[in-house]
Design a protein around this motif. Structure first.
Motif, PDB file in Angstrom:
ATOM      1  N   UNK A  40      35.704  84.613 -23.946  1.00 55.23           N
ATOM      2  CA  UNK A  40      36.850  83.896 -24.496  1.00 55.23           C
ATOM      3  C   UNK A  40      37.036  82.542 -23.816  1.00 55.23           C
ATOM      4  N   UNK A  41      36.839  82.494 -22.500  1.00 61.60           N
ATOM      5  CA  UNK A  41      36.965  81.223 -21.777  1.00 61.60           C
ATOM      6  C   UNK A  41      35.946  80.211 -22.293  1.00 61.60           C
ATOM      7  N   UNK A  42      34.712  80.650 -22.483  1.00 62.47           N
ATOM      8  CA  UNK A  42      33.675  79.742 -22.995  1.00 62.47           C
ATOM      9  C   UNK A  42      34.021  79.216 -24.389  1.00 62.47           C
ATOM     10  N   UNK A  43      34.546  80.077 -25.239  1.00 59.53           N
ATOM     11  CA  UNK A  43      34.884  79.654 -26.597  1.00 59.53           C
ATOM     12  C   UNK A  43      36.106  78.743 -26.610  1.00 59.53           C
ATOM     13  N   UNK A  44      37.095  79.045 -25.778  1.00 58.63           N
ATOM     14  CA  UNK A  44      38.299  78.210 -25.722  1.00 58.63           C
ATOM     15  C   UNK A  44      38.020  76.816 -25.171  1.00 58.63           C
ATOM     16  N   UNK A  45      37.034  76.716 -24.288  1.00 66.05           N
ATOM     17  CA  UNK A  45      36.697  75.419 -23.675  1.00 66.05           C
ATOM     18  C   UNK A  45      35.548  74.722 -24.387  1.00 66.05           C
ATOM     19  N   UNK A  46      34.904  75.404 -25.352  1.00 69.73           N
ATOM     20  CA  UNK A  46      33.626  74.986 -25.970  1.00 69.73           C
ATOM     21  C   UNK A  46      32.564  74.735 -24.900  1.00 69.73           C
ATOM     22  N   UNK A  47      32.612  75.554 -23.845  1.00 71.64           N
ATOM     23  CA  UNK A  47      31.614  75.466 -22.784  1.00 71.64           C
ATOM     24  C   UNK A  47      32.212  74.912 -21.510  1.00 71.64           C
ATOM     25  N   UNK A  48      32.197  75.726 -20.461  1.00 71.15           N
ATOM     26  CA  UNK A  48      32.817  75.294 -19.205  1.00 71.15           C
ATOM     27  C   UNK A  48      31.917  74.362 -18.396  1.00 71.15           C
ATOM     28  N   UNK A  49      30.694  74.149 -18.857  1.00 72.17           N
ATOM     29  CA  UNK A  49      29.789  73.289 -18.086  1.00 72.17           C
ATOM     30  C   UNK A  49      30.120  71.818 -18.237  1.00 72.17           C
ATOM     31  N   UNK A  50      31.001  71.469 -19.190  1.00 74.01           N
ATOM     32  CA  UNK A  50      31.372  70.062 -19.369  1.00 74.01           C
ATOM     33  C   UNK A  50      32.856  69.940 -19.652  1.00 74.01           C
ATOM     34  N   UNK A  51      33.418  68.776 -19.332  1.00 69.89           N
ATOM     35  CA  UNK A  51      34.845  68.528 -19.539  1.00 69.89           C
ATOM     36  C   UNK A  51      35.133  68.255 -21.009  1.00 69.89           C
ATOM     37  N   UNK A  52      36.351  68.591 -21.420  1.00 70.97           N
ATOM     38  CA  UNK A  52      36.782  68.233 -22.764  1.00 70.97           C
ATOM     39  C   UNK A  52      36.238  69.166 -23.830  1.00 70.97           C
ATOM     40  N   UNK A  53      36.713  68.959 -25.060  1.00 63.91           N
ATOM     41  CA  UNK A  53      36.323  69.780 -26.204  1.00 63.91           C
ATOM     42  C   UNK A  53      35.165  69.103 -26.936  1.00 63.91           C
ATOM     43  N   UNK A  54      34.100  69.871 -27.143  1.00 60.25           N
ATOM     44  CA  UNK A  54      32.973  69.398 -27.948  1.00 60.25           C
ATOM     45  C   UNK A  54      33.297  69.720 -29.410  1.00 60.25           C
ATOM     46  N   UNK A  55      33.477  68.670 -30.227  1.00 60.03           N
ATOM     47  CA  UNK A  55      33.945  68.873 -31.596  1.00 60.03           C
ATOM     48  C   UNK A  55      32.956  69.680 -32.439  1.00 60.03           C
ATOM     49  N   UNK A  56      31.671  69.468 -32.263  1.00 55.92           N
ATOM     50  CA  UNK A  56      30.701  70.215 -33.062  1.00 55.92           C
ATOM     51  C   UNK A  56      30.704  71.694 -32.671  1.00 55.92           C
ATOM     52  N   UNK A  57      30.799  71.956 -31.388  1.00 54.76           N
ATOM     53  CA  UNK A  57      30.900  73.348 -30.948  1.00 54.76           C
ATOM     54  C   UNK A  57      32.202  73.981 -31.439  1.00 54.76           C
ATOM     55  N   UNK A  58      33.276  73.205 -31.398  1.00 56.39           N
ATOM     56  CA  UNK A  58      34.557  73.721 -31.881  1.00 56.39           C
ATOM     57  C   UNK A  58      34.442  74.180 -33.325  1.00 56.39           C
ATOM     58  N   UNK A  59      33.808  73.381 -34.160  1.00 51.64           N
ATOM     59  CA  UNK A  59      33.683  73.742 -35.577  1.00 51.64           C
ATOM     60  C   UNK A  59      32.897  75.039 -35.753  1.00 51.64           C
TER      61      UNK A  59
END
Length: 459
Positions: A40-59
């Motif tokens: 859930x943490x990985x999905x909520x952050x779109x990946x904890x390895x980088x800052x901010x929301x990755x829009x393509x991953x979010x979609x």
């Protein structure tokens, strides 16, 4: 004098760091596997390895959630004809995320200034609900401040009146106040008009209704059920992690207390909803932990009908005014919270989108992010409005049919427990409720009444 805590001072033991990868978490979600907190943490952050929301991953997360929604509940979007009847704004708990309350001492008869809030007697509550039931509603939701004069029933009143230290249990007798709120039992009985469904008594209110006694939560909810309570709103949950609660609501019921109360309500046969109030001081790890605690509760009880994400409205709250937060959640965070709730809560059938919190346009977008319920008419809404929300306080059946049809989904009137449903044909107006005891399909409000209630959305 000690400097107040600000946003820059906050540190937490739980942070969004995992050994999982975003791709693995998404694959599990797509396959329908039960997700772990780290997923859930990985999905909520779109990946904890980088800052901010990755829009393509979010979609990709949103798409997975929308597919899961279609698999679980299909294309129907449900809503309910309901009224909010909050009994009192008097409260002295001091939650920093809230601007609904008014200081309880300002309601006292000898207060130096007039209160800006309100308290309704049971008779006034009955009149309000009776009018709404006559118009066609069939659910009344009631969540109120923790008025010091509130007691569960007359037996509880006697116990509190005889208490050796009433201040220690946050009690003052009704005679101290300008308006007597009565007892919880009296208010519930008053609102039980013509078979209307009464949705009330959060765990926090149940905690207030047992203070000064050795009564269990089961005993409290059994008495409340006998008085007319039908289901319990799972609000007062906020974030079910103590290190967050210590910041935003240190005087409120604990995580374990909330869970104990909810399980007790289920044990006496009461259905319930569950909520999360997010986007203030917490992080994605806290949100994921909260989802896990709700899912575990549902595993034990099976009585949660819907999960309701509540986006923090910050404008008029002490958290914002004291620089503890600088704003609320972003739209990306809102969409991901809805989506991950759908993917994580595999045992909760319905996820709600709140037009009160998100507005109409974004609220509709949430119905493509995993949500399938679109709240209710509510007729009156005070809590979000007082916090600075600007999306109004009423939606008609006509509004619902038009909005839901515009995105190609099926508008469905439902009962509180989702057991009774009525599919609405967009080509057969007029649109009004038909499931209530006095509902005949006519609109709840006339056009003139709707115009009088209209509140324009903030730009």
């Amino acid at each position: 004098m000690e400097r107040p805590v600000t946003e820059a001072d906050l540190t937490f033991d739980h942070v969004p760091e995992t050994d999982q990868s975003f791709e693995n978490a998404l694959a599990k979600a797509r396959d329908g596997d039960r997700l772990a907190v780290d997923d859930a943490i990985e999905l909520l952050t779109t990946g904890t390895e980088s800052e901010g929301i990755d829009r393509r991953r979010k979609e990709r997360v949103l798409e997975a959630a929308d597919r899961r929604r279609a698999e679980m509940v299909g294309e129907e979007v449900t809503f309910v004809a309901n009224l909010n009847n909050n009994v009192t704004t008097a409260c002295n708990v001091g939650c920093l995320f809230c601007n609904f309350k008014d200081a309880a001492h300002t309601f006292e008869s000898d207060a130096e200034s007039e209160t800006a809030g309100f308290t309704k007697t049971p008779a006034e509550s009955r009149e309000i609900v009776a009018d709404a039931v006559e118009r066609g509603i069939y659910e009344v939701t009631s969540v109120s401040g923790l008025h010091p004069a509130f007691a569960l029933d007359e037996e509880h009143r006697e116990i509190l009146d005889d208490h050796p230290n009433p201040k220690a249990v946050n009690y003052k007798p009704p005679a101290v106040y300008e308006t007597d709120p009565g007892t919880y039992a009296a208010q519930l009985s008053a609102m039980s008009v013509d078979g209307v469904h009464v949705h009330s008594m959060t765990p926090e209110e149940a905690y207030h209704a047992r203070r000064g006694t050795d009564w269990s939560y089961e005993e409290v909810y059994r008495r409340l059920k006998d008085a007319g309570l039908d289901t319990v709103p799972g609000t007062a949950a906020e974030i079910l992690v103590e290190e967050v609660r210590e910041v935003i609501c240190p005087g409120k019921i604990s995580t374990e207390g909330w869970l104990e109360a909810m399980e007790a309500a289920a044990n006496v046969g009461l259905g319930m909803t569950a909520t999360i109030m997010y986007g203030h001081v917490e992080n994605e790890a806290h949100r994921a932990m909260h989802l896990k605690r709700v899912r575990d509760l549902q595993d034990r009880t099976g009585t949660i009908t819907e999960f309701v994400p509540l986006s923090f409205v910050h404008q008029n709250t002490p958290l914002f005014e004291h620089d503890v937060v600088s704003g609320g959640p972003s739209i990306d965070e809102d969409e991901l919270l809805i989506a991950v709730s759908r993917l994580f809560l595999d045992n909760v059938e319905h996820i709600q989108s709140s037009w009160v919190k998100y507005g109409d346009e974004q609220g509709l977008k949430m119905l493509s992010c995993g949500a399938d319920d679109y709240m209710g008419t509510i007729l009156s809404e005070e809590i979000t409005k007082r916090a600075g929300g600007g999306y109004g306080e009423f939606r008609s059946f006509e509004d619902y049919v038009e909005m839901i049809s515009s995105i190609g989904r099926v508008p469905v009137e439902r009962s509180t427990d989702y057991e009774t449903r009525r599919v609405i044909d967009p080509d057969e107006p007029p649109f009004g409720p038909r499931l209530g005891p006095n509902a005949d399909g006519t609109p709840l409000l006339t056009r003139e009444e709707r115009d009088a209630r209209a509140v324009p959305a903030d730009d």
